[in-house]
Design a protein around this motif. Structure first.
Motif, PDB file in Angstrom:
ATOM      1  N   ARG A 278      43.642   8.382   2.090  1.00 23.40           N
ATOM      2  CA  ARG A 278      42.477   8.832   2.450  1.00 23.40           C
ATOM      3  C   ARG A 278      41.287   8.669   1.528  1.00 23.40           C
ATOM      4  O   ARG A 278      39.675   8.919   2.122  1.00 23.40           O
ATOM      5  CB  ARG A 278      42.654  10.117   2.835  1.00 23.40           C
ATOM      6  CG  ARG A 278      41.468  10.978   4.101  1.00 23.40           C
ATOM      7  CD  ARG A 278      41.758  13.227   4.518  1.00 23.40           C
ATOM      8  NE  ARG A 278      42.721  12.336   5.745  1.00 23.40           N
ATOM      9  CZ  ARG A 278      42.207  12.057   6.483  1.00 23.40           C
ATOM     10  NH1 ARG A 278      40.868  12.012   6.988  1.00 23.40           N
ATOM     11  NH2 ARG A 278      42.678  11.456   7.738  1.00 23.40           N
TER      12      ARG A 278
ATOM     13  N   TYR B  16      47.430  19.841   7.052  1.00 19.87           N
ATOM     14  CA  TYR B  16      46.679  21.260   6.327  1.00 19.87           C
ATOM     15  C   TYR B  16      48.151  21.848   5.506  1.00 19.87           C
ATOM     16  O   TYR B  16      48.884  21.043   5.948  1.00 19.87           O
ATOM     17  CB  TYR B  16      46.295  22.905   6.405  1.00 19.87           C
ATOM     18  CG  TYR B  16      44.843  22.584   7.422  1.00 19.87           C
ATOM     19  CD1 TYR B  16      43.713  21.962   6.667  1.00 19.87           C
ATOM     20  CD2 TYR B  16      45.251  22.180   9.091  1.00 19.87           C
ATOM     21  CE1 TYR B  16      42.456  21.843   7.287  1.00 19.87           C
ATOM     22  CE2 TYR B  16      43.829  21.730   9.580  1.00 19.87           C
ATOM     23  CZ  TYR B  16      42.594  21.706   8.979  1.00 19.87           C
ATOM     24  OH  TYR B  16      41.542  21.381   9.628  1.00 19.87           O
TER      25      TYR B  16
ATOM     26  N   THR C 145      48.070  22.987  11.026  1.00 20.92           N
ATOM     27  CA  THR C 145      47.744  21.636  11.429  1.00 20.92           C
ATOM     28  C   THR C 145      47.513  21.528  13.146  1.00 20.92           C
ATOM     29  O   THR C 145      46.890  20.990  13.640  1.00 20.92           O
ATOM     30  CB  THR C 145      48.625  21.028  11.128  1.00 20.92           C
ATOM     31  OG1 THR C 145      48.440  21.103   9.488  1.00 20.92           O
ATOM     32  CG2 THR C 145      48.766  19.290  11.093  1.00 20.92           C
TER      33      THR C 145
ATOM     34  N   ALA D 204      43.545  21.127   3.267  1.00 22.85           N
ATOM     35  CA  ALA D 204      43.276  20.213   3.696  1.00 22.85           C
ATOM     36  C   ALA D 204      44.273  19.459   2.718  1.00 22.85           C
ATOM     37  O   ALA D 204      43.404  19.450   1.696  1.00 22.85           O
ATOM     38  CB  ALA D 204      41.902  19.834   4.297  1.00 22.85           C
TER      39      ALA D 204
ATOM     40  N   TYR E 104      45.042  18.307  -2.403  1.00 24.79           N
ATOM     41  CA  TYR E 104      43.991  19.234  -1.198  1.00 24.79           C
ATOM     42  C   TYR E 104      42.857  19.640  -1.879  1.00 24.79           C
ATOM     43  O   TYR E 104      42.562  20.503  -2.579  1.00 24.79           O
ATOM     44  CB  TYR E 104      44.680  20.972  -1.530  1.00 24.79           C
ATOM     45  CG  TYR E 104      46.612  20.632  -1.013  1.00 24.79           C
ATOM     46  CD1 TYR E 104      47.197  20.818   0.364  1.00 24.79           C
ATOM     47  CD2 TYR E 104      47.429  20.366  -2.288  1.00 24.79           C
ATOM     48  CE1 TYR E 104      48.095  20.488  -0.019  1.00 24.79           C
ATOM     49  CE2 TYR E 104      49.223  20.594  -2.038  1.00 24.79           C
ATOM     50  CZ  TYR E 104      49.415  20.065  -0.921  1.00 24.79           C
ATOM     51  OH  TYR E 104      51.054  20.104  -0.435  1.00 24.79           O
TER      52      TYR E 104
ATOM     53  N   GLU F  16      39.419  15.952   6.551  1.00 22.20           N
ATOM     54  CA  GLU F  16      40.433  16.188   7.139  1.00 22.20           C
ATOM     55  C   GLU F  16      40.347  15.749   8.230  1.00 22.20           C
ATOM     56  O   GLU F  16      41.718  15.380   9.065  1.00 22.20           O
ATOM     57  CB  GLU F  16      41.897  17.687   7.616  1.00 22.20           C
ATOM     58  CG  GLU F  16      41.062  18.405   8.430  1.00 22.20           C
ATOM     59  CD  GLU F  16      39.534  19.525   8.006  1.00 22.20           C
ATOM     60  OE1 GLU F  16      38.892  20.180   8.355  1.00 22.20           O
ATOM     61  OE2 GLU F  16      39.423  18.838   7.158  1.00 22.20           O
TER      62      GLU F  16
END
Length: 581
Positions: free
Chosen positions: A200, A401, A407, A194, A181, A326
């Motif tokens: 990612r 999140y 979110t 996030a 996170y 994010e």
């Protein structure tokens, strides 16, 4: 990315492959101590962390919060924990009290590892943290008596006795599962955690490596905080996934920046927020003309300082990008177009499904057409950046999140077509006729005055340039009985004399009448986030009421054409409408 997903690879497995290729190459270098870890040493440090995590009986999906200054140990901790599926929450080491407590608690962490230099901050909030949370301390700046009283273990001692070989553990997590996170800066309310999944992390690192022409033999200077995605993903990620050497500096130092680059033969530098302006504000030094840097990568390089930065420091290529940790609508500027934070094709807009859409000026609500869909902006028309969400596409995912409410607030429905979903960036950009995108304002930063929209970032750039790259925060303040918001500029000023008349003359030449600050606030320092972004929340709340003797507030008296000091009497007169703006 599809191949990594098919073969169930993760960041630790990808790093292991890189480490095996050149185990004796320097992976990480730490400043100011000059400590060097090779890829073999970094991998061994990660293995000790993984063994320690298993000894604590933490399971995949458990969370450990890391609250430390930038260091090589911080990298080994999060990567070693990831080897056994434990997720970390990277806590901003500038946070204290309520913000610190909030970030630790919202992560659901079972344990907190903190740097000994931050022990007092942890002890201040210990009573507000879960009673069953285990505390570990790293470093040697601690009070042994307090550590015993708060039942804190020394993680360095535990790691020193742990095995350095790979643990006998098979990771169940896959490419699209959670890695760690990273928190938003919290400029509007408390920070949000996030979610960063393995895919990612890979996407951001690979995007930087390939888009900006990096090479495997590059040496990157990373002076950005490692609790932030720019520092720990875009920077350190180049080491973990592509084998580059990264110089990690504990804290950014404008005076040491070029000396460090020369010392370590750096070829790539990172910047964010106001770093480039801080470097320009430094006196000329010999090292700035003897470095080997060819590429500067980052986001937030203001158009007002772009060309001066490139010319003074002889930077061949600027890799400016736009993106949040994010978001699914990142942008890149790979050809050095001054001021642009990215590009999207106007010929093939569906190739990358993002868009600028119209918003209501004051509320920033998305405007809809007769069908209920969002209205795309035309070139030159500012709009909110949104990105189409497709969870089957690793480039189009929005992982949100830690808490679902946060979110949900970032997702809009029926944007491009009925039934779809899109990520709302909260940022206003404008696109030119060719498709280049220019950052205009963060949501809420634009205000209206005299019937015109005032862009705070544009005014900040102008004023800072007039004042020799001084910190400037521009924002709107409410004045009773007056429509819109009056512009106010907080200027970092520590000297005894500030030439108000010369400043006003320069402002009148550089800015339209509606964009000129009605109020000035001379203050010893302007608040910034840990990632060098100007923070205005406190300033907006305090407005133009005189606060303390260290600051001076001035009002632009349009009748006499000069700035005059705001006294208690003048403040009351403005509030009661006896003074016309």
């Amino acid at each position: 990315m599809y191949q990594n997903a098919r073969k169930r690879r993760t960041i630790p497995t990808l790093f292991a492959k890189i480490a095996a290729q050149h185990p004796d190459k320097p992976a990480l270098i730490f400043e100011p101590t000059g400590e060097v870890w090779t890829f073999r040493e970094l991998q061994e440090q990660c293995h000790t962390v993984a063994h320690w995590a298993l000894s604590q009986e933490w399971a995949e999906g458990d969370v450990v919060a890391l609250y430390m200054e930038s260091s090589l140990s911080l990298v080994a901790l999060w990567l070693g924990l990831a080897m056994v599926g434990v997720e970390v929450a990277l806590i901003n080491n500038n946070l204290r009290l309520n913000s610190l407590q909030h970030c630790v608690n919202v992560s659901g962490a079972r344990a907190l590892v903190f740097g000994s230099e931050l022990s007092e901050a942890v002890f201040e909030v210990r009573g507000s943290l879960p009673s069953d949370m285990v505390l570990f301390c790293s470093g040697d700046q601690f009070d042994r008596e307090k550590l015993c009283r708060f039942n804190v273990e020394n993680v360095d001692n535990l790691l020193a006795s742990a095995p350095k070989h790979s643990p006998d553990y098979t990771l169940k997590k896959t490419f699209n599962d959670r890695l760690f996170y990273i928190y938003t800066s919290g400029t509007t309310g408390m920070p949000k955690a996030a979610v960063v999944v393995h895919s990612r992390y890979y996407r951001i690192v690979a995007f930087g490596f390939h888009a900006f022409g990096l090479r495997h033999d590059d040496i990157i200077y990373d002076c950005l905080p490692l609790y932030h995605s720019a520092g720990t993903i875009m920077g350190v990620g180049q080491c973990l996934l592509f084998g580059l050497t990264v110089v990690v500096r504990r804290k950014f130092s404008a005076s040491r920046f070029w000396d460090d680059c020369v010392k370590h033969n750096c070829t790539v530098i990172q910047y964010i927020g106001e770093i480039c302006r801080y470097l320009l504000a430094q006196p000329v030094c010999p090292s700035e003309g003897h470095h080997r840097v060819r590429v500067a990568i980052g986001n937030g390089l203001r158009p007002s300082v772009w060309e001066e930065f490139v010319q003074r420091f002889k930077i061949k290529h600027v890799g400016e990008f736009y993106g949040a940790t994010e978001c699914n609508c990142s942008l890149i500027n790979i050809d050095g177009t001054v001021g642009a934070c990215g590009f999207n094709s106007r010929i093939l807009p569906s190739f990358y499904p993002i868009s600028l859409v119209r918003v209501e000026e004051d509320s920033r609500e998305l405007l809809r057409d007769a069908r209920g869909l969002c209205i795309p902006c035309q070139p030159g028309e500012p709009g909110m950046l949104v990105g189409h969400i497709n969870h089957k596409d690793p480039l189009r995912r929005f992982d949100g999140y830690a808490d679902q409410d946060s979110t949900n607030k970032k997702v809009a429905h029926n944007v491009f077509r009925m039934g779809d979903s899109a990520y709302i960036s909260g940022d206003v950009l404008v696109m030119d006729d060719y498709g280049y995108m220019y950052f205009r304002d963060r949501c809420g930063d634009t205000f209206r005055w005299r019937g015109e929209n005032v862009s705070t970032t544009e005014v900040e750039g102008v004023l800072s340039g007039l004042l020799g790259h001084t910190d400037v925060a521009v924002y709107g303040v409410c004045v009773p009985g007056v429509e819109g918001k009056a512009g106010m500029a907080a200027i970092a000023h520590t000297g005894d004399h500030f030439d108000l008349d010369a400043f006003l003359t320069a402002v009148q030449k550089a800015l339209a009448s509606y964009a000129r600050p009605v109020f000035l606030r001379l203050t010893p320092a302007v608040d910034t986030t840990g990632t060098f972004k100007i923070q205005k929340t406190r300033l907006q709340k305090e407005g133009y009421k005189p606060q303390n003797s260290e600051e001076k507030i001035y009002f632009l008296n349009s009748r006499v054409g000069s700035y005059e000091a705001v006294t208690d009497e003048l403040f009351d007169a403005i509030m009661e409408g006896r003074v016309r703006l």
